[in-house]
Motif scaffolding. Sequence first.
Motif, mmCIF file in Angstrom:
data_model
loop_
_atom_site.group_PDB
_atom_site.id
_atom_site.type_symbol
_atom_site.label_atom_id
_atom_site.label_comp_id
_atom_site.label_asym_id
_atom_site.label_seq_id
_atom_site.Cartn_x
_atom_site.Cartn_y
_atom_site.Cartn_z
ATOM 1 N N LEU A 181 0.837 -1.204 0.000
ATOM 2 C CA LEU A 181 0.000 0.000 0.000
ATOM 3 C C LEU A 181 0.869 1.250 0.000
ATOM 4 O O LEU A 181 0.673 2.169 -0.789
ATOM 5 C CB LEU A 181 -0.928 -0.024 1.225
ATOM 6 N N VAL A 182 1.883 1.245 0.883
ATOM 7 C CA VAL A 182 2.761 2.411 0.990
ATOM 8 C C VAL A 182 3.595 2.570 -0.276
ATOM 9 O O VAL A 182 3.766 3.680 -0.799
ATOM 10 C CB VAL A 182 3.676 2.277 2.235
ATOM 11 N N ARG A 183 4.091 1.430 -0.809
ATOM 12 C CA ARG A 183 4.935 1.527 -2.006
ATOM 13 C C ARG A 183 4.118 1.987 -3.214
ATOM 14 O O ARG A 183 4.616 2.708 -4.068
ATOM 15 C CB ARG A 183 5.605 0.187 -2.271
ATOM 16 N N TYR A 216 1.414 3.852 -2.944
ATOM 17 C CA TYR A 216 1.116 5.252 -2.628
ATOM 18 C C TYR A 216 2.256 6.163 -3.087
ATOM 19 O O TYR A 216 2.015 7.260 -3.584
ATOM 20 C CB TYR A 216 0.877 5.408 -1.123
ATOM 21 N N ALA A 217 3.504 5.673 -2.946
ATOM 22 C CA ALA A 217 4.659 6.473 -3.356
ATOM 23 C C ALA A 217 4.522 6.889 -4.822
ATOM 24 O O ALA A 217 4.758 8.044 -5.171
ATOM 25 C CB ALA A 217 5.951 5.685 -3.142
ATOM 26 N N TRP A 218 4.091 5.945 -5.674
ATOM 27 C CA TRP A 218 3.947 6.287 -7.097
ATOM 28 C C TRP A 218 2.748 7.188 -7.342
ATOM 29 O O TRP A 218 2.758 8.010 -8.245
ATOM 30 C CB TRP A 218 3.860 5.018 -7.947
ATOM 31 N N MET A 219 1.707 7.036 -6.514
ATOM 32 C CA MET A 219 0.575 7.936 -6.621
ATOM 33 C C MET A 219 1.027 9.367 -6.361
ATOM 34 O O MET A 219 0.613 10.306 -7.023
ATOM 35 C CB MET A 219 -0.432 7.533 -5.546
ATOM 36 N N TYR A 220 1.900 9.478 -5.393
ATOM 37 C CA TYR A 220 2.456 10.765 -4.987
ATOM 38 C C TYR A 220 3.303 11.349 -6.114
ATOM 39 O O TYR A 220 3.202 12.520 -6.445
ATOM 40 C CB TYR A 220 3.315 10.502 -3.752
ATOM 41 N N ILE A 221 4.137 10.467 -6.727
ATOM 42 C CA ILE A 221 5.067 10.938 -7.759
ATOM 43 C C ILE A 221 4.342 11.277 -9.054
ATOM 44 O O ILE A 221 4.619 12.291 -9.691
ATOM 45 C CB ILE A 221 6.148 9.869 -8.020
ATOM 46 N N ARG A 228 0.489 16.843 -8.105
ATOM 47 C CA ARG A 228 1.486 17.658 -7.403
ATOM 48 C C ARG A 228 2.906 17.143 -7.642
ATOM 49 O O ARG A 228 3.869 17.716 -7.180
ATOM 50 C CB ARG A 228 1.221 17.657 -5.898
ATOM 51 N N GLY A 229 3.034 16.009 -8.337
ATOM 52 C CA GLY A 229 4.347 15.407 -8.557
ATOM 53 C C GLY A 229 4.954 15.804 -9.884
ATOM 54 O O GLY A 229 5.099 17.000 -10.180
ATOM 55 N N GLN A 262 -6.406 0.028 -8.316
ATOM 56 C CA GLN A 262 -7.284 0.965 -7.618
ATOM 57 C C GLN A 262 -6.614 2.323 -7.445
ATOM 58 O O GLN A 262 -7.207 3.360 -7.715
ATOM 59 C CB GLN A 262 -7.675 0.391 -6.249
ATOM 60 N N LEU A 263 -5.353 2.319 -6.995
ATOM 61 C CA LEU A 263 -4.681 3.579 -6.679
ATOM 62 C C LEU A 263 -4.064 4.230 -7.908
ATOM 63 O O LEU A 263 -4.067 5.441 -8.038
ATOM 64 C CB LEU A 263 -3.594 3.352 -5.611
#
Lengths: 272, 288
Positions: free
Chosen positions: B118-120, B122-127, B131-132, B227-228
């Motif tokens: 999930l966190v990993r 999420y990192a790509w969602m962020y990037i 805003r990335g 999903q993400l």
Amino acid sequence: MRAFISSVYLFLYAPIALVVLFSFNAGRNASEFTGFSTAWYAKALSNTFLVSALQNSLIIAFTSAALAAVFGTMAALGMERLSSRMRALFDALFAAAIVVPGVVIGIATLVALVAVFSFVNPTIAALWPGDQPPRLGLGYGSIIAAHGLFSMALVAMIVKARIASLGRDIVEASSDLYATPLTTFRLIVLPQILPSILAGFLLAFTFSFDDFIIAFFVAGSKTTLPIYVFASIRRGVTPEINAIATLVLVASLLLILTARVLMREKKSKSGE
Amino acid sequence: MRAAMNTKRNLVTAALVAPAAAWLTVFLVLPFIAMLVFAFGERAPEGGYQVAFTFAQFANLPTRAAAFWNTLLLAPTGALLCLIVAYPVAYYLAVKANPRYRLILVSLVVVPFWTSLLVRTYAWMYILGSRGIPNLLSMIGIEDVRMLNTPGAVLLGIVYGYLPLMIMPIYVSLERLDRRLLEASADLGAKPVSTFFGVTLPLSLPGVMTGVALVTILLLGEYLIPQLLGGGKVFFIGNALVDLFLQSRNWPFGSAIAVTLVAVVVVVLMVAMRIAWRVAGTRQVDLV
């Protein structure tokens, strides 16, 4: 070739590093670092929903991993005494518990439990002498049961591999010297398989702590940390999530590194 | 006396395996039976399940064809992309890397697999999110680039999430390779390239098969990455299942899809094992 390998390692770690870096960002933007701050951690840790989700996750991970460590080890010890047909059946079921997608495990557990509850709850209500009969429902128990399934298979697999590499001669020597089977187990077998059991426990804990999809189906009204994080992500990406993600990463890193050290010890010892 | 000892031994064995046997029965076998029963049932008017025996749910499967096609297309594609990136890494770790650093380098590959997917993801969602990288691009004048919610983003997430699982089995099969075979090949005048294609690659095929099968099977049930990173535009069977169970509460139809998914997994597994047997004996893989 070296350049390619380095870039793969960069690919594996840069996104995680970025999440960690921006958890310390004073501003909200993901593209510019506007100053160092721990404000997002303070905000995350003062969030009561988050803290209670974390508590739930810890309780579930610890309980399911502990049950898996004990029952999985017992199964691994017992399986080698079974007939080959029974052993193959256990192997197949454990393999199924690991290979079947989490989403299917979640669904199957959900429909089975709901079917059982719809039968059991009216029965209890009919037999209960008081006004408020207890009702069975989804929650801690169902998540622990579903996580325990995968974890038990994992522990059994790891411990079985360790037992297979144990020397038979030392066990035989022990019984030749009139040690009871229980003494032999306590003094000879257990010390040798203990690192594997601990490693299995830690991996099971990590699995349960990080699992989202199974818990998503069987959690009922309970919220685990991954469910909370998932819900927050859907509401919008904020640096607070980065802070929580960093804490989750640190926790899993510590667990997996400890597990690896324990497994390594086992390998170097068996290499003697 | 002997019979008594045998009975005692059997009792101990039974006691040892009983908890796991009970767990497997109640939380694996029974749920599967329940799911199978649900798949032949009907949706109750208020949602959930109603007793019936009908093939209607299975006849209804084509309405979710898009999810099946996406999964059956993107899961193997993702696994192959993983393989392309993973093979050189596994080869380097097993054959070229300095033995002094090998263990650390291998650890660095394994560790991400055991940290939260999930966190990993999420990192790509962020990037990839607005805003990335798109924000960075707009600063240099490239506007309106959309990266998130595309098949490319999903494939990137898949390679990122499952690369460690692909590298490990290939690494193990290459590490066990007898170095003398490579020397023999060189002594007989083979160039490094033909040694690789004539000796190294065929001998590492069991690892390749294990990796591709493992990653494909896990991807068939993937939910989080589409999903993400696919944002509802690129959806897998897993996403259809969550939707049917938790949103529209059509449990019988969801069960029918889940049963079909398990059937697909079993077919993939059997094909993979067939090929693996033909290629060489199976090998055990350390995932830890």
